[in-house]
Design an enzyme around this catalytic site. Structure first.
Site, PDB file in Angstrom:
ATOM      1  N   ASP A  51       0.827  -1.203   0.000  1.00 53.42           N
ATOM      2  CA  ASP A  51       0.000   0.000   0.000  1.00 53.42           C
ATOM      3  C   ASP A  51       0.863   1.254   0.000  1.00 53.42           C
ATOM      4  OD1 ASP A  51      -2.421  -1.276  -0.120  1.00 53.42           O
ATOM      5  OD2 ASP A  51      -2.874  -1.095   2.014  1.00 53.42           O
ATOM      6  N   ASP A 154      -1.223  16.255  21.727  1.00 54.50           N
ATOM      7  CA  ASP A 154      -0.084  15.856  20.891  1.00 54.50           C
ATOM      8  C   ASP A 154      -0.299  16.191  19.422  1.00 54.50           C
ATOM      9  OD1 ASP A 154       1.226  14.966  23.089  1.00 54.50           O
ATOM     10  OD2 ASP A 154       1.157  12.840  22.600  1.00 54.50           O
ATOM     11  N   SER A 165      -9.077   3.562   7.851  1.00 49.75           N
ATOM     12  CA  SER A 165      -8.675   2.247   8.345  1.00 49.75           C
ATOM     13  C   SER A 165      -7.169   2.165   8.613  1.00 49.75           C
ATOM     14  CB  SER A 165      -9.078   1.155   7.344  1.00 49.75           C
ATOM     15  OG  SER A 165      -8.413   1.349   6.103  1.00 49.75           O
ATOM     16  N   ALA A 166      -6.458   3.305   8.492  1.00 55.48           N
ATOM     17  CA  ALA A 166      -5.014   3.322   8.710  1.00 55.48           C
ATOM     18  C   ALA A 166      -4.691   3.969  10.062  1.00 55.48           C
ATOM     19  CB  ALA A 166      -4.331   4.046   7.542  1.00 55.48           C
ATOM     20  N   ASN A 168      -5.764   6.571  11.485  1.00 57.20           N
ATOM     21  CA  ASN A 168      -6.986   6.971  12.174  1.00 57.20           C
ATOM     22  C   ASN A 168      -7.557   5.845  13.024  1.00 57.20           C
ATOM     23  OD1 ASN A 168      -9.702   8.580  12.380  1.00 57.20           O
ATOM     24  ND2 ASN A 168     -10.274   6.623  11.464  1.00 57.20           N
ATOM     25  N   LYS A 169      -7.573   4.638  12.499  1.00 60.07           N
ATOM     26  CA  LYS A 169      -8.141   3.504  13.245  1.00 60.07           C
ATOM     27  C   LYS A 169      -7.323   3.198  14.493  1.00 60.07           C
ATOM     28  CE  LYS A 169      -9.752  -1.271  12.790  1.00 60.07           C
ATOM     29  NZ  LYS A 169      -9.045  -1.734  14.011  1.00 60.07           N
ATOM     30  N   SER A 170      -6.012   3.362  14.410  1.00 57.64           N
ATOM     31  CA  SER A 170      -5.171   3.102  15.576  1.00 57.64           C
ATOM     32  C   SER A 170      -5.430   4.100  16.696  1.00 57.64           C
ATOM     33  CB  SER A 170      -3.692   3.138  15.180  1.00 57.64           C
ATOM     34  OG  SER A 170      -3.267   4.459  14.893  1.00 57.64           O
TER      35      SER A 170
END
Length: 268
Positions: A51, A154, A165-166, A168-170
Site C-alpha cells: 500500500d 499531541d 482504516s489506517a 486513524n483507526k489506531s
C-alpha cells in the site's frame, strides 16, 4: 502523450523491485498491453509492492485524473489498495477487462490541504500534525470559518474514508465507507481538564465543509506534519486549510473485493 491501454509500472528503485518491474513488464506485453517508460504516456499506472508503494505512485504521478491506478501486492496478501497479487503475473481478469472496455472503476475520495494559504496538495490517506517538541501543541479548530474548539494535545489526524482504516483507526477513529463524501478529524492524546477542553472524540465532516487549523504562538511553529507516508518540512506554520477535493483517485476494481471485504480481511 497518453496512449490508450498503455501501462506505466511504478516500483522502488532497489534491485529486487526493479527485477520484478522488468518481469512484470514482460508479462503485461504478453497479454496484449503496452508498457511505456513514463507516466505521462500511460492511461494506467500500476504500482508494485505494498500500500505504501501505491500511495507513492499516486503522489509521484500527481494524483492524475485521466488515468486508472492499480496496485499489485508482492507480499502474497491483498491489501487495501492492492487488488492483484504478484504471483498472478498474467492477471487475465484485469488485462481482458481493459482490452474489452469492461473495467470496473472504484473512486476513492481525497482531501486537499493548504498550509499558510500556499498552493494546495492532495492526500489519499491522511494528513497529520503533531508537536515536534516535548510539550503539547495548541490550535484553534474552525469549521466553515467558525471556531469549534481550541485543541491542546499531541496533535490531530485528518483522514479520508479509505485512510480511516489506517493511522486513524489506531487512534480509535471510525472506519468510514469510501462511498460517503466526507473526512474525519481524530485527536492524538488531547488534554481535557478544567483548563483545557476539546471534544475528546473523532468527528466526521461532510464533503461540503471546510476545516481550518490555526496554530497558537507557543514555540511550536515548526510542527511535525505528514501527508500519507511522507513527511513535510515546513517552518513557521500559522494556518492549515483542509477540505474534501473534487478530485478522486480511480482504481481498477475486482469483483468480490469490495472495501468492506478488504476491511474484514485486514482486521477480522
Amino acid at each position: 502523450m497518453k496512449q490508450r491501454n498503455a501501462l506505466y509500472i511504478y516500483a522502488k528503485n532497489d534491485e529486487a523491485s526493479q527485477k520484478i518491474r522488468k518481469e512484470l513488464g514482460t508479462a503485461i506485453d504478453a497479454q496484449g498491453l503496452q508498457v511505456v517508460g513514463s507516466p505521462e504516456e500511460a492511461s494506467i499506472i500500476v504500482s508494485v509492492g505494498s500500500d505504501g508503494s501505491f500511495l507513492q505512485a499516486v503522489r509521484k504521478t500527481g494524483f492524475r485524473q485521466d488515468v486508472l491506478y492499480a496496485g499489485i501486492s508482492t507480499s502474497g496478501i491483498l491489501a487495501m489498495y492492492c487488488d492483484f497479487l504478484l504471483e498472478e503475473l498474467h492477471f487475465p481478469d484485469m488485462t481482458d477487462a481493459i482490452i474489452q472496455d469492461r473495467v470496473e472503476v472504484r473512486k476513492y475520495p481525497i482531501i486537499e490541504v493548504s498550509i499558510n494559504e500556499e498552493p494546495k496538495f492532495y492526500c489519499l490517506n491522511e494528513f497529520s500534525i503533531r508537536s515536534n517538541i516535548m510539550k503539547t501543541i495548541a490550535m484553534d479548530v474552525k469549521i466553515d470559518g467558525t471556531l469549534f474548539e481550541t485543541f491542546r494535545g499531541d496533535g490531530l489526524v485528518v483522514s479520508t474514508p479509505t485512510g480511516s482504516s489506517a493511522y486513524n483507526k489506531s487512534l480509535h477513529g471510525a472506519v468510514v465507507d469510501p462511498q460517503l463524501p466526507c473526512f474525519q478529524v481524530t485527536e492524538v492524546a488531547s488534554m481535557n481538564n478544567n483548563e483545557f477542553r476539546s471534544l475528546g472524540s473523532p468527528f466526521i465532516l461532510s464533503g461540503n465543509r471546510s476545516l481550518r487549523l490555526e496554530l497558537h504562538e507557543d514555540w511550536n511553529d515548526y510542527p511535525t506534519m505528514s501527508t500519507d507516508n511522507e513527511a513535510l518540512s515546513i517552518q513557521h506554520v500559522n494556518s492549515i486549510d483542509i477540505r474534501l477535493s473534487e478530485h478522486v483517485v480511480k482504481t481498477v476494481k475486482l469483483k468480490d473485493n469490495s472495501y468492506w471485504e478488504k476491511v474484514k480481511r485486514s482486521f477480522l
